[in-house]
Design a protein around this motif. Structure first.
Motif, PDB file in Angstrom:
ATOM      1  N   VAL A  99       0.838  -1.194   0.000  1.00  0.00           N
ATOM      2  CA  VAL A  99       0.000   0.000   0.000  1.00  0.00           C
ATOM      3  C   VAL A  99       0.877   1.251   0.000  1.00  0.00           C
ATOM      4  CG1 VAL A  99      -0.156   0.045   2.525  1.00  0.00           C
ATOM      5  CG2 VAL A  99      -1.980   1.075   1.159  1.00  0.00           C
ATOM      6  N   ALA A 100       0.416   2.304  -0.711  1.00  0.00           N
ATOM      7  CA  ALA A 100       1.098   3.599  -0.691  1.00  0.00           C
ATOM      8  C   ALA A 100       0.638   4.369   0.535  1.00  0.00           C
ATOM      9  CB  ALA A 100       0.784   4.381  -1.956  1.00  0.00           C
ATOM     10  N   VAL A 101       1.598   4.912   1.293  1.00  0.00           N
ATOM     11  CA  VAL A 101       1.257   5.614   2.531  1.00  0.00           C
ATOM     12  C   VAL A 101       1.519   7.121   2.445  1.00  0.00           C
ATOM     13  CG1 VAL A 101       1.559   3.594   3.998  1.00  0.00           C
ATOM     14  CG2 VAL A 101       3.538   5.060   3.522  1.00  0.00           C
ATOM     15  N   ALA A 102       2.172   7.581   1.389  1.00  0.00           N
ATOM     16  CA  ALA A 102       2.399   9.015   1.180  1.00  0.00           C
ATOM     17  C   ALA A 102       2.828   9.234  -0.259  1.00  0.00           C
ATOM     18  CB  ALA A 102       3.467   9.552   2.134  1.00  0.00           C
ATOM     19  N   ALA A 286       0.698  14.647   0.765  1.00  0.00           N
ATOM     20  CA  ALA A 286      -0.761  14.579   0.713  1.00  0.00           C
ATOM     21  C   ALA A 286      -1.264  13.681  -0.414  1.00  0.00           C
ATOM     22  CB  ALA A 286      -1.345  15.980   0.549  1.00  0.00           C
ATOM     23  N   MET A 287      -2.374  13.004  -0.154  1.00  0.00           N
ATOM     24  CA  MET A 287      -3.099  12.244  -1.162  1.00  0.00           C
ATOM     25  C   MET A 287      -4.586  12.409  -0.885  1.00  0.00           C
ATOM     26  SD  MET A 287      -0.989   8.612  -1.548  1.00  0.00           S
ATOM     27  CE  MET A 287      -1.382   8.013   0.112  1.00  0.00           C
ATOM     28  N   THR A 288      -5.411  12.211  -1.928  1.00  0.00           N
ATOM     29  CA  THR A 288      -6.853  12.228  -1.770  1.00  0.00           C
ATOM     30  C   THR A 288      -7.463  11.086  -2.571  1.00  0.00           C
ATOM     31  OG1 THR A 288      -7.301  13.664  -3.682  1.00  0.00           O
ATOM     32  CG2 THR A 288      -6.858  14.746  -1.560  1.00  0.00           C
ATOM     33  N   ILE A 320      -1.168  10.513   6.347  1.00  0.00           N
ATOM     34  CA  ILE A 320      -0.846  11.811   5.734  1.00  0.00           C
ATOM     35  C   ILE A 320      -2.014  12.785   5.896  1.00  0.00           C
ATOM     36  CG2 ILE A 320       1.006  11.249   4.138  1.00  0.00           C
ATOM     37  CD1 ILE A 320      -2.560  11.050   2.981  1.00  0.00           C
ATOM     38  N   ASN A 321      -1.881  13.968   5.267  1.00  0.00           N
ATOM     39  CA  ASN A 321      -2.887  15.036   5.362  1.00  0.00           C
ATOM     40  C   ASN A 321      -3.021  15.564   6.786  1.00  0.00           C
ATOM     41  OD1 ASN A 321      -3.325  14.412   2.664  1.00  0.00           O
ATOM     42  ND2 ASN A 321      -5.155  13.218   3.048  1.00  0.00           N
TER      43      ASN A 321
END
Length: 328
Positions: A99-102, A286-288, A320-321
């Motif tokens: 999984v991508a975490v950032a 950040a990711m959305t 994140i975020n």
């Protein structure tokens, strides 16, 4: 020589580990040889930011003969960098629990490069013209160009990762990386036209930190500390003194020069590669879901992924975020 250089950067620092006791060892693989695009991670090592979060980070360089995604999946790395959003989605497609975490890069630095004065000043203008790209590009950003601008595979010409053919032909067009090939071309006296795909609607993230579902579930505190420290390293590298990180980059990659590092930092800032978009309000990394959905649906409609693939399994917003490291 390109290859897997197993330099382990062990930096002695005197920063306290905030009462955590002995630092936890973490292995981290990058996506290429040491360069400005990895500056925040090297800065976090050099200035003791990782150690301050209770981590002892072993950073391993990538390269064309290194598959860090495979090593991550095999459990031989704790974290690795995915150069674009395809990596995490490919893991989902293969049912591999990563999984991508950032997303450290809000913009993928992929570019197309042309000569000035030849009418090749926009991505739309390149439709139907020969373009030199590599095999990896053919199954990643080229799919976006086909979908958005109507490019076709008969435009493709082989790219040998040398700018010599480009310099020899004023009609030539080739792929590149924002802070790499344009610098080399400029050194030869040509000011190229540089077209950043991200500014034309290519919504892939770049420099994504990936880890295993297992580590996320079993050691979320460690993942959070690694993500936070990496983000802080990037703020320090971009807005503080990058000299400590640059020194380690040059130690790890003796081919790297001060001029190229300075060029890389300048371009990262100029184009908002790291600190733009959602990162301006939520902090670096950040990711959305909306951004992931847009990219996935574009690629699914281009036939890259089945439309029923659960793209949400590719990432988590858990770490994140949080506005970590943002200046008041």
């Amino acid at each position: 020589m390109r290859g897997f250089l197993r330099a382990v950067l062990c930096v002695a620092v005197t920063i306290a580990t905030t009462g955590r006791g002995a630092a936890e060892e973490v292995s981290f693989g990058t996506d290429w040889k040491a360069e400005a695009e990895h500056g925040g991670y090297y800065q976090a090592i050099a200035t003791g930011i990782y150690r301050g979060h209770g981590l002892e980070v072993t950073l391993r360089q990538g390269g064309p003969q290194v598959n860090h995604a495979q090593l991550l999946a095999a459990g031989r790395l704790d974290f690795n960098l995915a150069p674009n959003s395809f990596g995490p989605l490919n893991f989902v497609g293969q049912n591999i629990p990563m999984v991508a975490v950032a997303a450290i890069f809000q913009k993928d630095p992929s570019v197309l490069i042309a000569h000035p004065g030849e009418g090749n000043d926009s991505l739309a203008a390149l439709k139907g013209k020969p373009v030199m790209i590599g095999s990896d590009t053919r199954i990643t950003s080229w799919m976006f160009l086909k979908k958005k601008f109507g490019y076709t595979d008969d435009q493709i010409r082989p790219y040998t990762f040398s700018v010599a053919p480009f310099l020899a032909d004023p009609k030539a067009i080739q792929q590149g990386y924002l802070s790499s090939e344009p610098f080399t071309i400029e050194q030869q006296g040509v000011k190229p036209v540089v077209m950043l795909l991200a500014d034309a609607g290519y919504t892939s993230y770049g420099s994504l930190i990936q880890t295993s579902d297992k580590l996320v579930h079993e050691k979320p505190d460690l993942v959070q500390r690694f993500v936070n420290a990496s983000i802080e390293g990037w703020y320090s590298y971009l807005y503080g003194d990058p000299a400590p990180g640059n020194a380690l980059i040059k130690h790890d990659n003796p081919e790297m020069t001060d001029a190229l590092l300075a060029y890389g930092i300048a371009k990262i800032k100029e184009y908002g590669i790291v600190d733009s978009g959602d990162a301006k309000t939520n902090g670096i990394g950040a990711m959305t879901e909306a951004r992931w959905r847009d990219f996935f649906e574009t690629m699914a409609s281009a036939g890259v992924y089945p439309k029923d693939l659960d793209f949400r399994r590719a990432y988590t917003l858990q770490f994140i975020n949080k506005k970590v490291g943002m200046r008041p």
